[in-house]
Scaffold this motif. Structure first.
Motif, PDB file in Angstrom:
ATOM      1  N   TYR A   4      13.268 -29.925  41.272  1.00 35.24           N
ATOM      2  CA  TYR A   4      13.922 -29.061  42.251  1.00 35.24           C
ATOM      3  C   TYR A   4      13.881 -29.651  43.658  1.00 35.24           C
ATOM      4  CZ  TYR A   4      15.257 -24.874  39.666  1.00 35.24           C
ATOM      5  OH  TYR A   4      15.900 -23.986  38.848  1.00 35.24           O
ATOM      6  N   LEU A   7      19.622 -20.769  39.110  1.00 36.74           N
ATOM      7  CA  LEU A   7      18.255 -20.342  38.809  1.00 36.74           C
ATOM      8  C   LEU A   7      17.302 -20.844  39.881  1.00 36.74           C
ATOM      9  CD1 LEU A   7      17.894 -20.945  34.954  1.00 36.74           C
ATOM     10  CD2 LEU A   7      18.070 -18.757  36.128  1.00 36.74           C
ATOM     11  N   TRP A  38       9.800 -29.998  36.058  1.00 39.23           N
ATOM     12  CA  TRP A  38      10.908 -29.234  36.620  1.00 39.23           C
ATOM     13  C   TRP A  38      10.642 -28.851  38.063  1.00 39.23           C
ATOM     14  CZ3 TRP A  38      15.776 -28.467  35.149  1.00 39.23           C
ATOM     15  CH2 TRP A  38      16.117 -28.815  33.845  1.00 39.23           C
ATOM     16  N   THR A  97       6.682 -27.736  33.117  1.00 38.81           N
ATOM     17  CA  THR A  97       6.873 -26.958  34.342  1.00 38.81           C
ATOM     18  C   THR A  97       6.637 -27.808  35.577  1.00 38.81           C
ATOM     19  OG1 THR A  97       4.598 -26.116  34.143  1.00 38.81           O
ATOM     20  CG2 THR A  97       6.362 -24.717  33.294  1.00 38.81           C
ATOM     21  N   SER A 142      12.168 -18.691  38.501  1.00 41.17           N
ATOM     22  CA  SER A 142      12.819 -18.226  37.268  1.00 41.17           C
ATOM     23  C   SER A 142      12.820 -19.302  36.199  1.00 41.17           C
ATOM     24  CB  SER A 142      14.257 -17.784  37.567  1.00 41.17           C
ATOM     25  OG  SER A 142      14.278 -16.658  38.406  1.00 41.17           O
ATOM     26  N   THR A 143      13.062 -20.543  36.606  1.00 39.80           N
ATOM     27  CA  THR A 143      13.075 -21.647  35.644  1.00 39.80           C
ATOM     28  C   THR A 143      11.705 -21.860  35.026  1.00 39.80           C
ATOM     29  OG1 THR A 143      14.862 -22.748  36.843  1.00 39.80           O
ATOM     30  CG2 THR A 143      13.566 -24.112  35.348  1.00 39.80           C
ATOM     31  N   THR A 193      17.661 -23.064  44.622  1.00 40.59           N
ATOM     32  CA  THR A 193      18.263 -22.769  43.312  1.00 40.59           C
ATOM     33  C   THR A 193      18.959 -24.008  42.765  1.00 40.59           C
ATOM     34  OG1 THR A 193      20.366 -22.008  44.257  1.00 40.59           O
ATOM     35  CG2 THR A 193      18.650 -20.327  43.880  1.00 40.59           C
ATOM     36  N   GLN A 233      18.493 -13.189  34.000  1.00 35.41           N
ATOM     37  CA  GLN A 233      19.693 -14.002  34.073  1.00 35.41           C
ATOM     38  C   GLN A 233      20.826 -13.372  33.264  1.00 35.41           C
ATOM     39  OE1 GLN A 233      19.403 -17.885  32.293  1.00 35.41           O
ATOM     40  NE2 GLN A 233      21.090 -18.716  33.501  1.00 35.41           N
ATOM     41  N   TYR A 267      11.042 -19.072  32.615  1.00 38.85           N
ATOM     42  CA  TYR A 267      11.878 -19.316  31.425  1.00 38.85           C
ATOM     43  C   TYR A 267      11.232 -20.363  30.522  1.00 38.85           C
ATOM     44  CZ  TYR A 267      15.821 -21.008  28.628  1.00 38.85           C
ATOM     45  OH  TYR A 267      16.626 -21.397  27.585  1.00 38.85           O
ATOM     46  N   PRO A 321      17.127 -25.087  30.047  1.00 40.43           N
ATOM     47  CA  PRO A 321      17.941 -23.875  30.006  1.00 40.43           C
ATOM     48  C   PRO A 321      19.424 -24.211  29.835  1.00 40.43           C
ATOM     49  CG  PRO A 321      16.360 -23.767  31.801  1.00 40.43           C
ATOM     50  CD  PRO A 321      16.301 -25.167  31.273  1.00 40.43           C
TER      51      PRO A 321
END
Length: 266
Positions: free
Chosen positions: A48, A57, A44, A41, A61-62, A53, A226, A65, A195
């Motif tokens: 970003y 996503l 990621w 996490t 949300s990512t 987004t 989603q 997920y 994802p």
């Protein structure tokens, strides 16, 4: 019917007892999962780079997920390839096939017991996983109700796929290489660490056509909203079709495997 159900429950209880014998392994698995959630996490979040987004996503949300995907991966992890290979090597499989219950049913009951134990552990560590990674409420009431249905379908598909890999031991005796390769490919195509929304076009089409996506991606994507509406129902219908197909294939493979039983030990 009732005697068979009692027998399968006995297998389930035996699998739970077997799993609880290795409590240190269970706790270590939970610890590794929490560390993985923390690392993936954070990576990621850095990827970003303040963008709202990516591939449709949001960062939130990512993260949700990926946290769910990591927890699901532990729950869905299957020991069947190792169990079957070990019993084939030792010769214990001859006792399994002599029982009145079908051999595939015995193995699926063992898988259910293992998953029940792992689910209990993951539920206990979910609050900590939420703090390290990130969890929020489902995208809505429908998402919250449909998520466990999707997870059950994913569990069934994963169990059948693992059973097919496990039955390869009747031809190869040692199936470690096949099992490791399967886990790598299945985890990737299931969207366990990336994802499916981030997959390039042709690879995404391939991943969405195969059953692996229902194991991790579909439940998590339903949870975050989603996938919603009629798309959920279409996914469920396709998952059920895959379950029927794989169950039939497992029955055919088992009939062929049964003819190849050779006792190497025991």
């Amino acid at each position: 019917m009732r005697p068979a159900l009692r027998a399968y429950r006995a297998y389930l209880r035996a699998a739970v007892a077997m799993r609880l014998q290795y409590r240190a392994t269970l706790l270590a698995s939970a610890g590794v999962t929490l560390l993985w959630i923390l690392l993936v996490t954070r990576v990621w979040a850095a990827a970003y780079q303040d963008r709202e987004t990516v591939a449709g996503l949001s960062l939130r949300s990512t993260v949700v997920y990926l946290t769910l995907a990591s927890l699901q991966a532990v729950v869905l992890n299957s020991p069947l390839p190792w169990i079957v290979a070990g019993r084939v090597r030792s010769g214990e499989v001859v006792f399994d096939v002599s029982r009145p219950l079908g051999y595939p049913g015995q193995m699926l009951a063992l898988q259910a017991g293992q998953s029940l134990t792992q689910t209990t552990v993951m539920v206990l560590v979910t609050p900590l996983a939420g703090l390290l990674g990130g969890l929020s409420a489902p995208a809505g009431l429908a998402a919250g109700l449909l998520y466990p249905v999707a997870l059950l379908l994913g569990w069934t598909l994963n169990a059948l796929l693992s059973l097919l890999v496990a039955l390869a031991a009747f031809w190869t005796v040692e199936n470690l290489g096949i099992s490791v390769l399967y886990r790598f490919v299945a985890a990737f195509l299931a969207g366990a660490s990336v994802p499916l929304s981030f997959f390039p076009g042709p690879l995404r089409v391939l991943a969405e056509a195969l059953p692996f996506r229902f194991v991790v991606h579909e439940p998590a994507a339903i949870y975050i909203g989603q996938i919603h509406g009629t798309a959920v129902l279409r996914g469920f219908a396709l998952a059920l079709a895959w379950i029927v197909l794989l169950a039939g294939l497992a029955a055919v493979v088992w009939r062929r495997a049964y003819r190849r039983i050779v006792v190497h030990g025991g």
